[in-house]
Design a protein around this motif. Sequence first.
Motif, PDB file in Angstrom:
ATOM      1  N   ASP A 179      59.494  85.619  71.700  1.00  0.00           N
ATOM      2  CA  ASP A 179      60.162  84.471  72.075  1.00  0.00           C
ATOM      3  C   ASP A 179      61.295  84.970  72.947  1.00  0.00           C
ATOM      4  N   ASP A 226      66.787  78.936  74.500  1.00  0.00           N
ATOM      5  CA  ASP A 226      66.006  80.168  75.292  1.00  0.00           C
ATOM      6  C   ASP A 226      66.543  80.424  76.685  1.00  0.00           C
ATOM      7  N   HIS A 270      66.219  87.429  70.551  1.00  0.00           N
ATOM      8  CA  HIS A 270      64.847  87.324  70.415  1.00  0.00           C
ATOM      9  C   HIS A 270      63.963  88.046  69.330  1.00  0.00           C
ATOM     10  N   ARG A 361      58.099  74.736  71.567  1.00  0.00           N
ATOM     11  CA  ARG A 361      57.772  76.245  71.384  1.00  0.00           C
ATOM     12  C   ARG A 361      57.869  76.712  70.018  1.00  0.00           C
ATOM     13  N   ARG A 362      58.597  76.264  69.215  1.00  0.00           N
ATOM     14  CA  ARG A 362      58.734  76.526  67.922  1.00  0.00           C
ATOM     15  C   ARG A 362      57.848  75.980  66.810  1.00  0.00           C
ATOM     16  N   LEU A 366      52.874  81.515  67.583  1.00  0.00           N
ATOM     17  CA  LEU A 366      53.155  82.591  68.316  1.00  0.00           C
ATOM     18  C   LEU A 366      52.321  83.544  68.930  1.00  0.00           C
TER      19      LEU A 366
END
Length: 378
Positions: A179, A226, A270, A361-362, A366
Amino acid sequence: MEAFDVVILGGGVAGCATALSLKQHDPALSVAILERGTFDPDQPRIGETLPPHTLALFQQLGLGARLKDQNYVPAYGTCAVWGTPDLHHNEFFFSPSGYGWHLDRQAFDAWLAQEAAGRGAVLLTETRLMDHQRTPDGWTLTVQQAGEARPLKSRFMVDATGRLAVFARQQGAQKRVFDQLVAFYRFLTFDTPPDDTATLVEAAPEGWWYSALLPGGRVVAALMTDADLARAHRLREPEGWEAWLDQTQHTRMRLAGAAEVTAPLVAPAHSQRLDPPCGDRWLAAGDAASTFDPLSSLGIFKALRTGIFASYAILDHFKGEARGLTKYARIVETSYRAYLDTRGQYYRQEQRWPEATFWQRRHQPLTADLPETALQEA
């Protein structure tokens, strides 16, 4: 040429834990710690909270009583605004280890390094590795100490250089990045410190906040988001950082009346792992081997744990048992898979901003090997 059994690159928690455990189990081993800095109190380091279960690792290192002698702020629990707008408390009262601690991180790292030196490790500050070569029985090194070149020899190398994993990458290991999380953090101070010492975590539309009381009446507050989302909002500047703080409720109330000590500072946060985490006469420990999301509050715990396991692998290596390094690699990789599963579960609990890029995104599976350029430009 001065020779050591083990040379450890990096005098942080993982490097010192490796040295402490090696000297604990085999005092005859010669161990050197090469630290680039000087543990200068004016150079802030982030990562200030020890959860209660960390005490067991200090006891394993023979430092449980000495840890309690340090002048740290007791942490009796955590508070979180996560998944709902309500504040939830998690007290440590029923923890078998008792309470945790909020640290002065610079002083903590310096204390741990001095404990390693007191156990017989050679601590070389202002020292960096300039060159290295393999030999049939280990490594020859050229280091620079306070501006002067110095040759060393080592039978085994430990990379505890943090996220950069400088030495390990020179051996062909690669970083797998998951990430783009970065921390924009500030240190502030109160004339009269608040009574509440709990760690506070609060989710926000494009990230989450962390704050904790520190020794000396200071507080650290960090915005996690981010890197690409941060660039457009000037989060390095106090005005941009404070604009995002205004989106919170409990964090904003906690920091009311605090005076600025630093402008926003930036640190990578990250998730990444090293592939592989060890090789022929070397291994990586701490953040060089893997990094966890700060949401886990396991940074120092993991550094201590991998340092201890690293020492076991090195001791096996010196006994001629190759399985030690194989087992170490398996522990690092298995722990990381478990961490990723837990990370996903926690982030999926927050569903209040389904259209926000950060949370979208979370909530997705992944994928490793994200480009590091975005992190470097944050």
